[in-house]
Design a protein around this motif. Structure first.
Motif, PDB file in Angstrom:
ATOM      1  N   VAL A 149      -8.153  -3.373 -12.572  1.00 33.49           N
ATOM      2  CA  VAL A 149      -9.088  -3.605 -13.679  1.00 33.49           C
ATOM      3  C   VAL A 149      -8.838  -2.689 -14.879  1.00 33.49           C
ATOM      4  CG1 VAL A 149     -10.913  -4.540 -12.236  1.00 33.49           C
ATOM      5  CG2 VAL A 149     -10.735  -2.068 -12.531  1.00 33.49           C
ATOM      6  N   GLY A 150      -7.772  -1.889 -14.815  1.00 32.63           N
ATOM      7  CA  GLY A 150      -7.426  -1.081 -15.977  1.00 32.63           C
ATOM      8  C   GLY A 150      -7.894   0.352 -15.930  1.00 32.63           C
ATOM      9  N   PHE A 151      -8.580   0.743 -14.847  1.00 31.56           N
ATOM     10  CA  PHE A 151      -8.979   2.144 -14.681  1.00 31.56           C
ATOM     11  C   PHE A 151      -8.971   2.473 -13.193  1.00 31.56           C
ATOM     12  CE2 PHE A 151     -12.941  -0.338 -14.970  1.00 31.56           C
ATOM     13  CZ  PHE A 151     -13.505  -0.054 -13.746  1.00 31.56           C
ATOM     14  N   PRO A 152      -8.788   3.746 -12.853  1.00 30.96           N
ATOM     15  CA  PRO A 152      -8.729   4.105 -11.424  1.00 30.96           C
ATOM     16  C   PRO A 152     -10.061   3.886 -10.727  1.00 30.96           C
ATOM     17  CG  PRO A 152      -8.753   6.075 -12.790  1.00 30.96           C
ATOM     18  CD  PRO A 152      -8.587   4.913 -13.726  1.00 30.96           C
ATOM     19  N   ASP A 153      -9.986   3.345  -9.520  1.00 33.14           N
ATOM     20  CA  ASP A 153     -11.190   3.133  -8.720  1.00 33.14           C
ATOM     21  C   ASP A 153     -11.035   3.676  -7.305  1.00 33.14           C
ATOM     22  OD1 ASP A 153      -9.446   1.318  -7.595  1.00 33.14           O
ATOM     23  OD2 ASP A 153     -10.516  -0.467  -8.279  1.00 33.14           O
ATOM     24  N   LEU A 206      -7.779  16.835  -5.534  1.00 35.59           N
ATOM     25  CA  LEU A 206      -7.340  15.488  -5.856  1.00 35.59           C
ATOM     26  C   LEU A 206      -5.821  15.411  -5.785  1.00 35.59           C
ATOM     27  CD1 LEU A 206      -8.063  12.613  -6.962  1.00 35.59           C
ATOM     28  CD2 LEU A 206      -7.621  13.559  -9.248  1.00 35.59           C
ATOM     29  N   TYR A 207      -5.304  14.455  -4.990  1.00 39.47           N
ATOM     30  CA  TYR A 207      -3.857  14.229  -4.900  1.00 39.47           C
ATOM     31  C   TYR A 207      -3.387  13.128  -5.843  1.00 39.47           C
ATOM     32  CZ  TYR A 207      -3.648  17.039  -0.605  1.00 39.47           C
ATOM     33  OH  TYR A 207      -3.704  18.065   0.309  1.00 39.47           O
ATOM     34  N   GLY A 208      -4.260  12.178  -6.150  1.00 40.61           N
ATOM     35  CA  GLY A 208      -3.867  11.088  -7.019  1.00 40.61           C
ATOM     36  C   GLY A 208      -4.953  10.034  -7.096  1.00 40.61           C
ATOM     37  N   VAL A 209      -4.783   9.078  -8.013  1.00 41.70           N
ATOM     38  CA  VAL A 209      -5.740   7.980  -8.187  1.00 41.70           C
ATOM     39  C   VAL A 209      -4.977   6.664  -8.228  1.00 41.70           C
ATOM     40  CG1 VAL A 209      -7.440   9.399  -9.395  1.00 41.70           C
ATOM     41  CG2 VAL A 209      -5.684   8.178 -10.710  1.00 41.70           C
ATOM     42  N   ILE A 210      -5.681   5.586  -7.894  1.00 41.57           N
ATOM     43  CA  ILE A 210      -5.093   4.252  -7.861  1.00 41.57           C
ATOM     44  C   ILE A 210      -6.062   3.266  -8.515  1.00 41.57           C
ATOM     45  CG2 ILE A 210      -4.334   2.345  -6.366  1.00 41.57           C
ATOM     46  CD1 ILE A 210      -3.584   4.405  -4.253  1.00 41.57           C
ATOM     47  N   ASP A 211      -5.504   2.324  -9.276  1.00 41.29           N
ATOM     48  CA  ASP A 211      -6.284   1.193  -9.785  1.00 41.29           C
ATOM     49  C   ASP A 211      -6.196   0.090  -8.738  1.00 41.29           C
ATOM     50  OD1 ASP A 211      -7.435  -0.917 -11.073  1.00 41.29           O
ATOM     51  OD2 ASP A 211      -6.056  -0.953 -12.780  1.00 41.29           O
ATOM     52  N   MET A 220       0.823  -1.207   0.000  1.00 38.05           N
ATOM     53  CA  MET A 220       0.000   0.000   0.000  1.00 38.05           C
ATOM     54  C   MET A 220       0.855   1.255   0.000  1.00 38.05           C
ATOM     55  SD  MET A 220      -3.058   1.243   2.556  1.00 38.05           S
ATOM     56  CE  MET A 220      -4.323   0.364   1.626  1.00 38.05           C
ATOM     57  N   LEU A 221       1.945   1.250   0.746  1.00 38.06           N
ATOM     58  CA  LEU A 221       2.848   2.405   0.733  1.00 38.06           C
ATOM     59  C   LEU A 221       3.349   2.677  -0.674  1.00 38.06           C
ATOM     60  CD1 LEU A 221       5.075   2.010   3.941  1.00 38.06           C
ATOM     61  CD2 LEU A 221       3.297   3.719   3.512  1.00 38.06           C
ATOM     62  N   ASP A 222       3.698   1.623  -1.393  1.00 30.83           N
ATOM     63  CA  ASP A 222       4.180   1.789  -2.768  1.00 30.83           C
ATOM     64  C   ASP A 222       3.089   2.384  -3.654  1.00 30.83           C
ATOM     65  OD1 ASP A 222       6.649   0.793  -2.101  1.00 30.83           O
ATOM     66  OD2 ASP A 222       6.249  -1.236  -2.854  1.00 30.83           O
ATOM     67  N   ARG A 223       1.854   1.895  -3.494  1.00 26.95           N
ATOM     68  CA  ARG A 223       0.756   2.411  -4.321  1.00 26.95           C
ATOM     69  C   ARG A 223       0.475   3.872  -3.994  1.00 26.95           C
ATOM     70  NH1 ARG A 223      -1.578  -2.756  -3.207  1.00 26.95           N
ATOM     71  NH2 ARG A 223      -2.924  -1.849  -1.595  1.00 26.95           N
ATOM     72  N   LEU A 224       0.466   4.200  -2.717  1.00 28.67           N
ATOM     73  CA  LEU A 224       0.229   5.588  -2.323  1.00 28.67           C
ATOM     74  C   LEU A 224       1.321   6.501  -2.855  1.00 28.67           C
ATOM     75  CD1 LEU A 224      -0.842   5.106   1.414  1.00 28.67           C
ATOM     76  CD2 LEU A 224      -2.306   5.897  -0.448  1.00 28.67           C
ATOM     77  N   GLU A 225       2.566   6.104  -2.692  1.00 31.00           N
ATOM     78  CA  GLU A 225       3.681   6.931  -3.144  1.00 31.00           C
ATOM     79  C   GLU A 225       3.629   7.132  -4.651  1.00 31.00           C
ATOM     80  OE1 GLU A 225       8.338   6.163  -3.628  1.00 31.00           O
ATOM     81  OE2 GLU A 225       7.692   6.140  -1.519  1.00 31.00           O
ATOM     82  N   ALA A 226       3.391   6.053  -5.397  1.00 30.17           N
ATOM     83  CA  ALA A 226       3.339   6.158  -6.855  1.00 30.17           C
ATOM     84  C   ALA A 226       2.206   7.079  -7.305  1.00 30.17           C
ATOM     85  CB  ALA A 226       3.172   4.772  -7.470  1.00 30.17           C
TER      86      ALA A 226
END
Length: 357
Positions: A114-118, A105-110, A10-16
């Motif tokens: 599934v190929g799009f941010p959720d 908005l700071y960022g989005v995560i998939d 999760m840290l990696d996803r948040l940072e990215a």
């Protein structure tokens, strides 16, 4: 509230996501994050996140993370409706085109891969803002500030064909709604001896008539078309001393410009207060839209409002069969259904519907 530590993945996803959203210094690394659940959303899980960076002030100290619900049934329902993708796309694609006050908005995560941010990473407003209370009448000054935000949302997209063609926008108006009559009748019938029994006879009769005509009402969809929040009520507003923030964009869509206006005032004011102020609020709304470059008249808006005065009933009848175990929701639905029925009766909405069919 339960506090949990983010795992390395999760840290990696948040940072990215924060780097991709240009919300941090490019060399900053996220060293830790604590998550605390907040809110009671039906289709998403929301957390207040405290962030720790290897460089002081390299990025936001905290944020709000809104992701697909852990409850598999709720997540599947929301995903099938496109709710997660829609909210992420609103923040990233449409919010920058309007001056409406929504969380940054700071960022989005998939999150689901599934190929799009959720999942959205949003500005944390919990320190200075407080949520509205749907069980209380909104002070008219606060309601007018919320209405002003609606004008800011609508004007940039007014009758804009490119926006109207976006396939991910929610369509609740002007299109066939599969099995809507059956769903409305089943839901309304399920509360005949409970919630509905508490309403005055003329309000019950009004809802009976609307349920029978809801599919035709939705297809009429009169007046100018623009963005529609589809759930613009006080529970989806954040208040501070100097601003109102609109949240919960999972149902952002396309439809009549009066839908959100009618739904907002119909669910925010007691009937007597609404009767006193609704014409003034409508005229003020049109005047502000005109100042923002929109061509519309008070007379045309008032005629469209007669139709839109059924918006509360359209929004609330389908889900009422699922609120029995939640005391606050039962109280809220009972109150808002009564307000919506009275609004439709005062506007003569059902007579207007009959004359157009």
């Amino acid at each position: 509230m339960t506090l949990s530590q983010a795992d390395p993945a999760m840290l990696d996803r948040l940072e990215a996501a924060l780097h991709a959203g240009d919300s941090t210094r490019s060399t900053a690394r996220l060293t830790g994050a604590e998550l605390t659940p907040v809110g009671v959303g039906a289709m998403a899980d929301t957390f207040k996140v405290r962030l720790h960076w290897n460089i002081p002030d390299a990025g936001p100290a905290g944020l709000i993370l809104k992701q697909p619900a852990i409850d598999s049934a709720a997540a599947a329902t929301a995903a099938s409706l496109g709710a997660y993708e829609r909210e992420a796309r609103f923040y990233s694609e449409l919010a920058p085109r309007t001056r409406v006050r929504a969380p940054r908005l700071y960022g989005v995560i998939d999150h689901a891969g599934v190929g799009f941010p959720d999942t959205v990473l949003l500005e944390d407003l919990t320190e200075r803002h407080h949520p509205g209370d749907q069980l209380r009448e909104v002070p008219i000054e606060d309601l007018d500030r919320a209405r002003h935000q609606l004008a800011l949302l609508q004007a940039p997209f007014w009758e804009d064909s490119a926006t109207a063609d976006l396939p991910w926008l929610h369509r609740r108006l002007g299109v066939p709604i599969p099995s809507i009559l059956e769903r409305m009748q089943r839901s309304w019938h399920s509360v005949t001896d409970t919630l509905a029994a508490d309403l005055p006879a003329d309000e019950r009769e009004c809802i009976d008539r609307f349920v029978a005509s809801a599919a035709d009402w939705a297809q009429l969809n009169p007046g100018p078309q623009t963005l529609v929040h589809h759930d613009l009520r006080v529970d989806n507003l954040l208040f501070s001393d100097d601003e109102i923030v609109l949240i919960d964009w999972q149902t952002i869509g396309w439809g009549s410009a009066m839908f959100d206006f009618a739904y907002l005032i119909g669910t925010s004011l007691e009937a007597e207060t609404r009767r006193r102020y609704e014409a003034e609020l409508l005229d003020r709304h049109v005047a502000e839209l005109q100042e923002l470059g929109v061509e519309w008249t008070e007379a045309d808006a008032a005629e469209t409002y007669r139709w839109a005065a059924c918006a509360v009933l359209m929004m609330l009848v389908p889900p009422i069969s699922s609120v029995k175990s939640n005391p606050r929701a039962v109280t809220m639905f009972r109150r808002m259904l009564g307000l919506g029925a009275r609004q439709a009766l005062d506007a003569g909405s059902l007579d207007l519907l009959t004359s157009r069919l």
